[in-house]
Structure formats: structure tokens, C-alpha cells
Design a protein around this motif. Structure first.
Motif, mmCIF file in Angstrom:
data_model
loop_
_atom_site.group_PDB
_atom_site.id
_atom_site.type_symbol
_atom_site.label_atom_id
_atom_site.label_comp_id
_atom_site.label_asym_id
_atom_site.label_seq_id
_atom_site.Cartn_x
_atom_site.Cartn_y
_atom_site.Cartn_z
ATOM 1 N N MET A 55 0.932 -1.255 -0.001
ATOM 2 C CA MET A 55 -0.207 -0.112 -0.106
ATOM 3 C C MET A 55 0.738 1.401 -0.049
ATOM 4 S SD MET A 55 -2.933 -1.215 -0.266
ATOM 5 C CE MET A 55 -4.222 0.084 0.343
ATOM 6 N N GLY A 115 -6.717 -0.628 3.160
ATOM 7 C CA GLY A 115 -5.812 -1.900 3.597
ATOM 8 C C GLY A 115 -6.510 -2.599 4.821
ATOM 9 N N TRP A 155 -6.599 5.116 2.225
ATOM 10 C CA TRP A 155 -5.635 4.012 1.804
ATOM 11 C C TRP A 155 -5.656 3.219 3.219
ATOM 12 C CZ3 TRP A 155 -5.155 2.971 -2.902
ATOM 13 C CH2 TRP A 155 -5.023 3.831 -3.787
ATOM 14 N N TYR A 177 2.916 -0.630 4.238
ATOM 15 C CA TYR A 177 2.683 0.638 3.822
ATOM 16 C C TYR A 177 4.079 1.259 3.457
ATOM 17 C CZ TYR A 177 -2.502 0.910 4.852
ATOM 18 O OH TYR A 177 -3.959 0.596 4.784
ATOM 19 N N THR A 186 0.533 4.772 1.385
ATOM 20 C CA THR A 186 0.832 5.491 2.356
ATOM 21 C C THR A 186 -0.238 5.514 3.400
ATOM 22 O OG1 THR A 186 0.789 7.850 3.190
ATOM 23 C CG2 THR A 186 -0.196 7.584 1.206
ATOM 24 N N GLN A 187 0.015 5.832 4.667
ATOM 25 C CA GLN A 187 -1.102 6.118 5.808
ATOM 26 C C GLN A 187 -1.761 7.364 6.067
ATOM 27 O OE1 GLN A 187 -0.961 2.799 9.005
ATOM 28 N NE2 GLN A 187 1.476 2.939 8.412
#
Ligand code: BGC
Length: 383
Positions: free
Chosen positions: A48, A60, A56, A78, A50-51
């Protein structure tokens, strides 16, 4: 001819999927599908971007839960928008022998050597929401109708400006214009940014042509409008610069095309800091968005942000999991688009999910009555 081409693309995809499945377990690595294996013996690698972006995180969580509910093991990483980190994470997943990879890339063209390594280890690859480009080693793509996102953003902008009525037809009492608008795009290394832009520009073009809409800054190329890595601060700074350079002599800005909610909030900050608004009713320009993030839904409820586009990431996660399961069984995943997504090397068979436009007059129904957000979350603007 038309149908035959679709069939041929489908057949190629089947052959690819079956070929990969047939080789599983015999190739260089220990990865790839094993059609006899139980889910509990298979790990799905999930990369993934980015947090920092709410969507996103939701993607996730939905993917992980969906896969685990079906008994799969999940290796999810991530990369915090750092390309070398994402490359390393995928290298590691390939080396550890995952059965299949789901990848939401940061830069769609930056993972070719990882995709080559995956192919050499017989690990199929599904591009998740963002197309993986410049590589033949992409088996499938799950996403939303990205061109339509752009069309809907343009329609939402024109609805907010009073040019279109509630049926999105020319409004009877439409302002004659010229109305000044400014345009923002996403990150150029994300293929989606180009589709959002194209959908929007195609829809706005007749209004530019007849002079109803004017981009006072004349920044009408995607390169000029782009926002590297989709960063909120970058969008805010560009909006501040546009205001000081082009709107410093009493010129009125009516609206801003923004491709995603964090950018919209940066743009709105810049506008409010310059004394506009603070609400639409009090003269804030019409600003569009995307992703239906909770902070933006609150702004819509409060009459500040004009619109967003809801893309239900629960359905995207489900579709990605279904596609992965088909591939793991040696079957062809169901595609509903075998034409649009040419990644520079091949047309990647795709499954596109529908989207919804969210406005002040329907956010309650789409985002709250449906149970997606609680009234308290909308009230606080937080999850
Ligand atoms: C996604 C959008 C998102 C943007 C920024 C795009 O690839 O399709 O939903 O707003 O990336 O994260």
C-alpha cells in the motif's frame, strides 16, 4: 471485430493466469499459486502507498480483514509514499514466496524490476486502484471508473456554479459568465490523475470554448495543475500563489476543480485565509473533491466544500479478493473492461467499480443513512 478483440484479450488473460498457475511451485522461488493449497497455506502480499491518506488506511483494513476472514495469511506493508521503501517491501514479499501480490503503487512506473522478479517466481500481480505501467507483468487491475470520476467532478463544479440543474442539464437560470475557475490535478506518476483530469477537461471544454468558464491564470495543462504525491500543503501553496498573482485586483474566483479531498481542504484553507467565505453561502468559491473523507463530509454538511466523489473501498477490497481467489484457483478473474487500461506494454484486463457524487443535498442519504459514517462522525469530522 469489436467482440472478437475483447474475447482475444480475455483468452490471453486466461492463458496467462493458467500458465502461471501451472508453473506454481516449480519455478525459481517457492511463491505463486498452488491450486491445491488451502487458503491457510497461502500468503497474499499487499503493498500500500501511504497511511497519511484516510482512504488507503480504509483500503488496507478492508483487504486484510476480507482475506483473513477467508482464511488467508496477509503480509501487508505501507511505504509512506517513499518509492525505494515500496520497492524493498515488494522485493521482500517476492523473496518470502507470497502466492499473489496486490499492489497500490506510489509511482506506477517505478516497480518494473519488482514485477519482473515476481514473474520469474511465478507470482501473479494485481494492480490495486492504481495501474502499474510500463510492464507486461501485470495480470489484472481492480479500480473504479476513473474517467467518470473526472466527469462527475466537472459536473459537480458546474452544478455548484449554477450552470447545471439537479438533473445535470443546462440550468434555466444559468449565469452567463465569464466565471473564473482554477484547475488542480493529482500526481503525474499516478495514472489515475490523468484519467480524472481527462474526464473533467472533456466535460468542461465546451464551457471554456464558449467563454462561460475562464481559467484566469491560464494554467490549463495537467503539468501546470499537477500536485506531486497528492500533497495537501502543495495544493494550498499553489492556491495561495494563484490568488496573489491573478486575483489581487478585485477579480472574482468562482470555483476550483480539485481532484481529491485533502487537496480540496488545502485549497479551502488558502481561500479562507485570503478572506473568502468562510462558507459557500458567504461567497467561498465552489471546490470539488474525491474520496468522501470524513473531514470533507463535515465540510459538505457545513456548507463549505461543495462536493466529493464517494468510492466505496469496501467493494474494491472485495473485488480485489475475488480476483485474487480466481487467479489462485487458476481461473481468469472476471473483467468488465478489457480496453481502457493500456499500461504502455499491454492492455490490462480490469474490473471497474461504480462511483457516486456527494453533495450537500445527498450526503445524508449516501454517507449516513447507508451506515458508512455515523452522525457523530460527521458532526466531529473525525472517525
Ligand atoms: C486514488 C484516489 C486518491 C488519490 C490520492 C488516487 O490514485 O484513486 O482515490 O484520492 O490517489 O491518494
Amino acid at each position: 471485430m469489436y467482440n472478437r478483440r475483447i474475447f482475444m484479450l480475455g483468452a490471453t488473460a486466461t492463458a496467462a493466469a493458467l500458465g502461471l498457475a501451472a508453473c506454481g511451485g516449480e519455478g525459481a522461488g517457492s511463491g505463486g499459486p498452488d491450486t491445491d493449497a488451502a487458503p491457510s497455506d497461502q500468503t497474499v502480499g499487499v503493498a500500500m502507498p501511504t497511511q497519511t491518506y484516510e482512504r488507503w488506511v480504509a483500503d488496507g483494513n478492508n483487504i486484510k480483514k476480507g482475506l483473513e476472514d477467508k482464511g488467508f495469511k496477509v503480509d501487508m506493508q505501507y511505504a509512506e509514499d517513499d518509492i525505494p521503501t515500496q520497492q524493498q517491501q515488494i522485493d521482500q514479499m517476492v523473496n518470502s514466496g507470497v502466492s499473489v501480490l496486490l499492489i497500490a503503487s506510489i509511482d506506477g512506473a517505478s516497480l518494473s524490476s519488482q514485477l519482473d522478479a515476481a514473474a520469474a517466481a511465478n507470482i501473479p500481480v494485481i494492480a490495486y486502484d492504481r495501474l502499474l505501467t510500463d510492464s507486461e507483468n501485470v495480470d489484472f487491475y481492480v479500480t473504479f471508473d476513473n474517467y467518470k470520476v473526472g466527469v462527475n467532478q466537472a459536473n459537480a463544479l458546474m452544478f455548484g456554479l449554477g450552470l447545471l440543474d439537479e438533473k445535470f442539464e443546462a440550468a434555466d437560470d444559468a449565469p452567463k459568465g465569464p466565471l473564473n475557475v482554477e484547475l488542480f490535478a493529482g500526481s503525474l506518476d499516478d495514472n489515475n490523475a490523468h484519467l480524472f483530469w481527462q474526464g473533467a477537461i472533456d466535460t468542461l471544454q465546451p464551457y471554456f470554448d464558449d467563454g462561460t468558464l475562464v481559467v484566469l491564470s491560464e494554467q490549463t495543462d495537467i503539468e501546470q495543475a499537477a500536485t506531486q504525491r497528492w500533497e495537501q500543503e502543495t495544493a494550498q501553496k499553489r492556491m495561495e500563489n494563484l490568488l496573489t498573482t491573478h486575483y489581487n485586483g478585485g477579480e472574482e474566483l468562482a470555483g476550483v476543480l480539485s481532484p481529491a479531498d485533502p487537496l480540496s481542504r488545502g485549497i479551502i484553507n488558502a481561500l479562507q485565509n485570503a478572506g473568502l467565505g468562510p462558507t459557500l453561502e458567504e461567497g467561498l468559491p465552489v471546490v470539488t473533491g474525491q474520496d468522501a473523507e470524513i473531514a470533507s463530509i463535515k465540510l459538505i454538511a457545513d456548507g463549505v466544500q461543495s462536493s466529493t466523489i464517494f468510492k466505496d473501498t469496501r467493494t474494491l477490497a472485495d473485488q480485489a479478493i475475488l480476483s485474487a481467489e480466481s487467479i489462485l484457483k487458476g481461473e481468469e478473474p472476471e473483467a468488465n473492461d478489457t480496453e481502457t487500461y493500456d499500461n504502455g506494454v499491454k492492455v490490462v484486463p480490469s474490473y471497474l467499480l461504480p462511483i457516486q457524487m456527494v453533495l450537500e443535498n445527498n450526503y445524508q442519504e449516501i454517507m449516513v443513512d447507508s451506515g458508512y459514517y455515523t452522525p457523530e462522525q460527521v458532526e466531529s469530522g473525525q472517525l
